[in-house]
Design a protein around this motif. Sequence first.
Motif, PDB file in Angstrom:
ATOM      1  N   ILE A  50      30.948  22.278   1.225  1.00 55.72           N
ATOM      2  CA  ILE A  50      29.499  22.491   0.794  1.00 55.72           C
ATOM      3  C   ILE A  50      29.066  24.096   0.911  1.00 55.72           C
ATOM      4  N   PRO A  51      28.508  24.483  -0.078  1.00 47.45           N
ATOM      5  CA  PRO A  51      28.052  25.883  -0.303  1.00 47.45           C
ATOM      6  C   PRO A  51      27.084  26.121   0.922  1.00 47.45           C
ATOM      7  N   ALA A  52      27.188  27.565   1.168  1.00 42.47           N
ATOM      8  CA  ALA A  52      26.343  28.284   2.189  1.00 42.47           C
ATOM      9  C   ALA A  52      24.903  28.005   1.922  1.00 42.47           C
ATOM     10  N   ASN A  53      24.611  28.165   0.620  1.00 42.71           N
ATOM     11  CA  ASN A  53      23.068  27.861   0.339  1.00 42.71           C
ATOM     12  C   ASN A  53      22.907  26.482  -0.273  1.00 42.71           C
ATOM     13  N   ILE A  54      22.210  25.862   0.511  1.00 37.97           N
ATOM     14  CA  ILE A  54      22.058  24.454   0.245  1.00 37.97           C
ATOM     15  C   ILE A  54      20.351  24.220  -0.278  1.00 37.97           C
ATOM     16  N   ASN A  55      19.695  25.292  -0.547  1.00 41.68           N
ATOM     17  CA  ASN A  55      18.450  25.075  -1.134  1.00 41.68           C
ATOM     18  C   ASN A  55      18.253  24.649  -2.398  1.00 41.68           C
ATOM     19  N   PRO A  56      19.270  25.040  -3.480  1.00 33.77           N
ATOM     20  CA  PRO A  56      19.290  24.327  -4.698  1.00 33.77           C
ATOM     21  C   PRO A  56      19.195  22.474  -4.456  1.00 33.77           C
ATOM     22  N   ILE A  57      20.049  22.068  -3.656  1.00 36.75           N
ATOM     23  CA  ILE A  57      20.102  20.787  -3.385  1.00 36.75           C
ATOM     24  C   ILE A  57      18.627  20.221  -2.969  1.00 36.75           C
ATOM     25  N   LEU A  58      18.248  20.987  -1.820  1.00 35.33           N
ATOM     26  CA  LEU A  58      17.140  20.420  -1.115  1.00 35.33           C
ATOM     27  C   LEU A  58      15.711  20.430  -2.092  1.00 35.33           C
ATOM     28  N   GLU A  59      15.760  21.450  -2.875  1.00 38.14           N
ATOM     29  CA  GLU A  59      14.626  21.821  -3.994  1.00 38.14           C
ATOM     30  C   GLU A  59      14.819  20.573  -4.992  1.00 38.14           C
ATOM     31  N   THR A  60      16.018  20.111  -5.244  1.00 37.56           N
ATOM     32  CA  THR A  60      16.285  19.083  -6.188  1.00 37.56           C
ATOM     33  C   THR A  60      15.457  17.617  -5.800  1.00 37.56           C
ATOM     34  N   LEU A  61      16.079  17.532  -4.437  1.00 35.80           N
ATOM     35  CA  LEU A  61      15.474  16.479  -3.765  1.00 35.80           C
ATOM     36  C   LEU A  61      14.017  16.243  -3.496  1.00 35.80           C
ATOM     37  N   ASP A  62      13.480  17.498  -3.656  1.00 33.35           N
ATOM     38  CA  ASP A  62      11.995  17.766  -3.429  1.00 33.35           C
ATOM     39  C   ASP A  62      11.190  17.175  -5.004  1.00 33.35           C
ATOM     40  N   SER A  63      11.983  17.512  -5.939  1.00 27.63           N
ATOM     41  CA  SER A  63      11.305  17.486  -7.174  1.00 27.63           C
ATOM     42  C   SER A  63      11.900  16.107  -7.946  1.00 27.63           C
ATOM     43  N   SER A  64      12.531  15.361  -7.331  1.00 26.52           N
ATOM     44  CA  SER A  64      12.861  14.060  -7.738  1.00 26.52           C
ATOM     45  C   SER A  64      12.753  12.917  -6.959  1.00 26.52           C
ATOM     46  N   LEU A  65      13.870  12.865  -6.031  1.00 27.58           N
ATOM     47  CA  LEU A  65      13.734  11.562  -5.381  1.00 27.58           C
ATOM     48  C   LEU A  65      12.369  11.466  -4.464  1.00 27.58           C
ATOM     49  N   PHE A  66      12.118  12.573  -3.759  1.00 24.77           N
ATOM     50  CA  PHE A  66      11.003  12.378  -2.811  1.00 24.77           C
ATOM     51  C   PHE A  66       9.784  12.448  -3.526  1.00 24.77           C
ATOM     52  N   VAL A  67       9.681  12.812  -4.732  1.00 25.60           N
ATOM     53  CA  VAL A  67       8.265  12.371  -5.892  1.00 25.60           C
ATOM     54  C   VAL A  67       8.386  10.938  -6.042  1.00 25.60           C
ATOM     55  N   SER A  68       9.535  10.209  -6.322  1.00 26.51           N
ATOM     56  CA  SER A  68       9.598   8.993  -6.745  1.00 26.51           C
ATOM     57  C   SER A  68       9.394   8.164  -5.574  1.00 26.51           C
ATOM     58  N   LEU A  69       9.693   8.449  -4.337  1.00 28.70           N
ATOM     59  CA  LEU A  69       9.114   7.821  -2.943  1.00 28.70           C
ATOM     60  C   LEU A  69       7.923   7.980  -2.739  1.00 28.70           C
ATOM     61  N   LYS A  70       7.166   9.023  -3.233  1.00 27.87           N
ATOM     62  CA  LYS A  70       5.872   9.505  -2.646  1.00 27.87           C
ATOM     63  C   LYS A  70       5.959  10.113  -1.283  1.00 27.87           C
ATOM     64  N   MET A  71       7.026  10.975  -1.254  1.00 32.15           N
ATOM     65  CA  MET A  71       7.274  11.477   0.295  1.00 32.15           C
ATOM     66  C   MET A  71       7.461  12.886   0.070  1.00 32.15           C
ATOM     67  N   GLN A  72       7.175  13.836   1.128  1.00 32.13           N
ATOM     68  CA  GLN A  72       7.277  15.168   1.292  1.00 32.13           C
ATOM     69  C   GLN A  72       8.247  15.600   2.409  1.00 32.13           C
ATOM     70  N   ARG A  73       9.017  16.586   1.981  1.00 31.75           N
ATOM     71  CA  ARG A  73      10.175  17.011   3.007  1.00 31.75           C
ATOM     72  C   ARG A  73       9.319  17.946   3.902  1.00 31.75           C
ATOM     73  N   GLU A  74       9.889  17.862   5.003  1.00 28.31           N
ATOM     74  CA  GLU A  74       9.456  18.770   6.282  1.00 28.31           C
ATOM     75  C   GLU A  74      10.692  19.981   6.013  1.00 28.31           C
ATOM     76  N   LYS A  75       9.988  21.172   5.484  1.00 32.10           N
ATOM     77  CA  LYS A  75      10.801  22.388   5.202  1.00 32.10           C
ATOM     78  C   LYS A  75      10.950  23.160   6.333  1.00 32.10           C
ATOM     79  N   ASN A  76      10.086  23.037   7.525  1.00 32.71           N
ATOM     80  CA  ASN A  76      10.562  23.626   8.707  1.00 32.71           C
ATOM     81  C   ASN A  76      11.797  23.211   9.489  1.00 32.71           C
ATOM     82  N   TYR A  77      12.337  22.145   8.994  1.00 30.33           N
ATOM     83  CA  TYR A  77      13.357  21.338   9.710  1.00 30.33           C
ATOM     84  C   TYR A  77      14.903  22.088   8.958  1.00 30.33           C
ATOM     85  N   THR A  78      15.605  22.582   9.903  1.00 33.00           N
ATOM     86  CA  THR A  78      17.146  22.908   9.461  1.00 33.00           C
ATOM     87  C   THR A  78      18.078  21.830   8.837  1.00 33.00           C
TER      88      THR A  78
END
Length: 461
Positions: A50-78
């Motif tokens: 897994i690459p050191a920078n996982i932000n692209p993965i998390l941001e993709t989930l924010d804009s796709s899956l979590f939108v579909s599920l009408k959820m919001q990611r807690e971004k302060n959690y590591t």
Amino acid sequence: MKPLIAIPFLFFSLLCSFQGWSQNTSKPLVVVEQIQAYSYLNPTASYWQIPANINPILETLDSSLFVSLKMQREKNYTTTTKSLTKLTQAGKIKIDWSNSMQVPYHAYIEIYEMDPGFAYQNDLVKLSKEKKDSIHSVWFIACSIFNLKQERVFQKTIMLGFTPIESLGIGYTIRSSASMPNLLYNAITKAMNYLDTEGDDIDFIDVKIPAAYATDNYWMPFVHNMPRVLFDTTKKFISFVDNAGLHALRMPPAVLKKINNKDKSENNPYKDIVEIIRKTRPVFSKNEYYQVMQPLRDIKNNIDYSLDSYIEFNVEPVFNDNNPKLAIQFLSEATHRIFQDKDSIGYFTVNDFVKEENKFYYPDIVYNGYDSSHTVNLGTLFAKQPIKHSRVISGSAMQHEFIIQLNYENNITTVLIDKKIVMAISGNKKPIQMVEKRTALPALENLLLLIAYAEIFQQPG
């Protein structure tokens, strides 16, 4: 001790469940607890880590899956990442929500590389044989979401089939890794857009991605940063444009004349060849023998060539490492000639499975097949391998020695004139692109291109 939830291995429980989410106007929060990865093919390698920078993965989930599920990611959690070391660890998630108990939902991402045969044998995807042969690796991407009761309320799996595509690369294609590691996770990240509540339990995506090539000490120095000459094969002839201008070549079908190797009569036109066959083939009656006339034409220069050769067709080709034999063998004892119109201008011999002396490719170190200034170590610990040509055509024509090396496994054709490489070409049965270092022998170069892609040197199937 934290409780351990043993999630059935995702390949055997690929369910897509979606239980109704809160209808409140405020979106429920979710934390991405962990991303874990594993390669069944190369568990100790580095390319799948897994690459050191996982932000692209998390941001993709924010804009796709979590939108579909009408959820919001807690971004302060590591989010933690974990590279597994054993196959038995795959599919198991250790619950530790001590720092996120206030968040109602907890997501886990699993990324696994598997042998393509696994997917086919377990009927996870229906593909044609041709499609199966083109896919180099299969990746499973699964997302599971749990509520605070540790109940899994959502699971979806994406299956990626990585198919390397033709690019500027020329060289020995690596099958264990479909592409360069950075492109690998770019593709995985983009595929996460399909983690949603729609579609089948398993969504299969055929990913076209530039191939990775093994570094080597044979082709790599020749093709490094060199311009590619592209071939047009859409017509009944092959054309290309290089610094010498436009070229047009045509390889008509070969003409075969069967040799009756049981005919001992004096008027048999193949009497001498039959005698050679009987003396050099202890079981000569088992196989079939032919005289082959291969016409060739340099259209642009209005020159007709032809090859006159003798072949043996093996009804039972051998592919073991000890004594491999291709289905079509050229009789080494016979003379194979090259004609221009009716004049003999050269000859050739054919040898199979020829090892290149002191030349190797290194499957653990890859590059893009174009710019060899940048290489990547995959960490697979694969040892260097000798470069072995499937078929080598050696001879003389127009007062120059030539060698044409055919690599059927990786579709590389190498042409040498007077012991110097002048062309490296990629393409199966038809050329696609090449790197060339022009000499003052354009007619000979075109003749060698014609010979390299003549029908008689193409493998059946």
